[in-house]
Design an enzyme around this catalytic site. Structure first.
Site, PDB file in Angstrom:
ATOM      1  CG  ASN B 236      32.382 -13.123 116.075  1.00  9.18           C
ATOM      2  OD1 ASN B 236      32.731 -13.490 117.188  1.00  9.18           O
ATOM      3  ND2 ASN B 236      33.048 -12.832 114.970  1.00  9.18           N
ATOM      4  CG  ASP B 237      32.399  -8.784 118.477  1.00 11.08           C
ATOM      5  OD1 ASP B 237      33.382  -9.627 118.376  1.00 11.08           O
ATOM      6  OD2 ASP B 237      32.081  -7.966 117.806  1.00 11.08           O
ATOM      7  CB  VAL B 238      26.780 -11.248 121.843  1.00 10.32           C
ATOM      8  CG1 VAL B 238      26.719  -9.504 121.455  1.00 10.32           C
ATOM      9  CG2 VAL B 238      26.289 -12.356 120.828  1.00 10.32           C
ATOM     10  CB  THR B 239      29.075 -16.132 121.385  1.00 11.31           C
ATOM     11  OG1 THR B 239      29.758 -15.781 120.158  1.00 11.31           O
ATOM     12  CG2 THR B 239      27.524 -15.770 120.688  1.00 11.31           C
ATOM     13  CB  ALA B 277      34.884  -6.407 119.250  1.00 10.97           C
TER      14      ALA B 277
END
Lengths: 157, 310
Positions: B236-239, B277
């Protein structure tokens, strides 16, 4: 004097074997940086560690063989069983746990050294005492911190 | 916990004071004080790691690993054993380098990871008001299978969700089916995806994914504009494009896998819930993004079955 005088700390044979072991550590770490060679790197570093352990056991002044054998036996049994059984997805927990055990061992070594120093009755030189205190503090932080990390990853807390 | 930094600080000062007192009285070190130091350091270890969120664990483990190495090196000095000094220093230095690299990959300092308590609780602001009602496109396994099967290039972006769902074998099956049809499949590995350094590599290696298909972030970001379909599975957050576009975002500046550059994006996720996050992911509302709501393992197995039927 032991027949293994060349194995005195700093003796020729011990130094030579240690250097072999260190070279293997470094080659192992280097190979660990790429997935295709990582497995081999791990085995090479483990081989280096085996040489380092055996060399240390051969050092002059080693004793208490029963305890050493028991420690090696229990450690090997637990380590091998755990690494064979662990599922790939549980690897982070295992890394955390093993790391913690390392820190804990260091803290205990520091404690035993302090006891040694007290029992000897002579003043402990600071160049020995300060590393001991550092090892105790950082080892203890690492042991408990790693255990918490393990518990979190294992969803225990 | 607001008072926590204070407690940690007091503990640290106490430990240092006790160590100094032992060093001054080095003609007869006090064992009771020493045991107190051990216990206080243990408590400090507990208190520092307890508030750290799961997604920061790789950095923490790597840092603790460096600590263990350094303490072993110190023990080597005390015991006058060269092997312990060298091995400890190797572990300490490589652990430190790894820690710094991972912190950089998240665009945060190590101190921020340790003390910010990031993600522990939503820190007011955006997270509370995020009853997001923007439209998103939801698709099923069959539609996803069609998109994938008729693509030329597919990039799979795995995250922690893949590990939780144990979906590594299922996603490999999807890749196998696609390759049988001549589709080029690669995997995009974000440096901090998962819960330990190299987590995704280990997981995918277990499913016999060839190493050449695992691409690091910089390499795959160059490829993504030429990629037909990007599949985000359990990440999720890494994209999240907010890292690039929104300077106020908590993850602002974090390098991401730029999946939005791909022609089409399929996000496999159980719900619209935010990632670690605690922030919404704009990617989900992009016009070229389709959401497939399901468990990662089941979704991947369904898609593989649907591709076979095509």
């Amino acid at each position: 004097m032991s027949v293994l005088a060349v194995f005195e700390p700093g003796g020729d044979a011990a130094t030579a074997l240690y250097i072999v072991a260190f070279s293997l550590f470094i080659i192992g770490v280097k190979q660990g940086t790429h997935p295709t060679t990582a497995k081999r790197g791990n085995l090479i570093a483990a081989g280096g560690m085996a040489i380092a352990v055996i060399t240390t056991l051969l050092l002059d002044g080693m004793g208490n063989w029963g305890l050493i054998a028991a420690g090696l036996g229990v450690g090997t049994a637990v380590g091998v069983t755990a690494s064979v059984r662990v599922r790939m997805t549980e690897m982070p927990q295992m890394v955390a746990l093993y790391n913690g055990v390392g820190g804990g061992a260091v803290a205990l070594i520091a404690w035993s050294e302090i006891r040694h120093g007290i029992a000897s009755g002579v003043e402990m030189p600071l160049d020995e005492l300060i590393p001991i205190l550092f090892a105790a503090v950082v080892g203890s932080v690492s042991f408990w911190g790693s255990n918490i990390a393990f518990a979190k990853l294992q969803d225990l807390i | 916990m607001p008072g926590q930094q204070l407690i940690n600080g007091v503990l640290l000062i106490g430990i240092l004071a006790a160590c100094i007192s032992i060093s001054i009285n080095n003609d007869d070190p006090n064992q009771a004080i020493f045991i107190g130091v051990l216990l206080a350091a243990g408590l400090l270890g507990n208190l520092v790691v307890l508030p750290i969120g799961g997604a920061d664990m790789p950095v923490v483990i790597s840092l603790l690993n460096a600590f263990t190495g350094l303490s072993a090196a110190a023990a080597g000095f005390a015991l006058d054993n060269v092997a312990l000094i060298v091995a400890g220093t190797l572990v300490g230095s490589s652990g430190t380098i790894l820690t710094m690299e991972m912190a950089t990959a998240m665009n945060r300092s190590v101190a921020n990871v340790l003390f910010a308590g990031f993600g522990g609780a939503p820190s007011g602001g955006g997270a509370t008001g995020s009853t997001e009602t923007r439209p998103h496109v939801s698709i099923g396994a069959q539609d996803a299978a069609i998109k994938l099967a008729y693509a030329d290039t597919v990039v799979i972006v795995p995250g922690y969700g893949l590990a939780v769902a144990q979906a590594q074998h299922a996603i490999k099956e999807v890749a196998d089916e696609l390759e049988k049809r001549g589709v080029t499949v690669n995997y995009a590995i974000h440096p901090v995806a998962g819960r330990m350094p190299g987590h995704m590599n280990v997981l995918l290696a277990e499913a016999d994914v060839p190493y050449e298909q695992l691409k690091e972030m910089d390499e795959i970001n160059a490829e993504l504009p030429r990629t037909d379909v990007a599949v985000v599975i359990g990440a999720n957050d890494v994209t999240n494009p907010a890292a690039k576009n929104d300077p106020d975002s908590p993850i602002a500046g974090m390098p991401i896998i730029e999946v939005y550059e791909a022609q089409q994006v399929i996000v496999i996720k159980r719900s619209m819930s935010p990632g670690f996050a605690g922030i919404d992911n704009d990617l989900f509302y992009e016009p070229n993004t389709s959401m497939l709501f399901d468990d990662a393992k089941k979704a991947a197995a369904d898609i593989a079955a649907e591709i076979q039927k095509l």
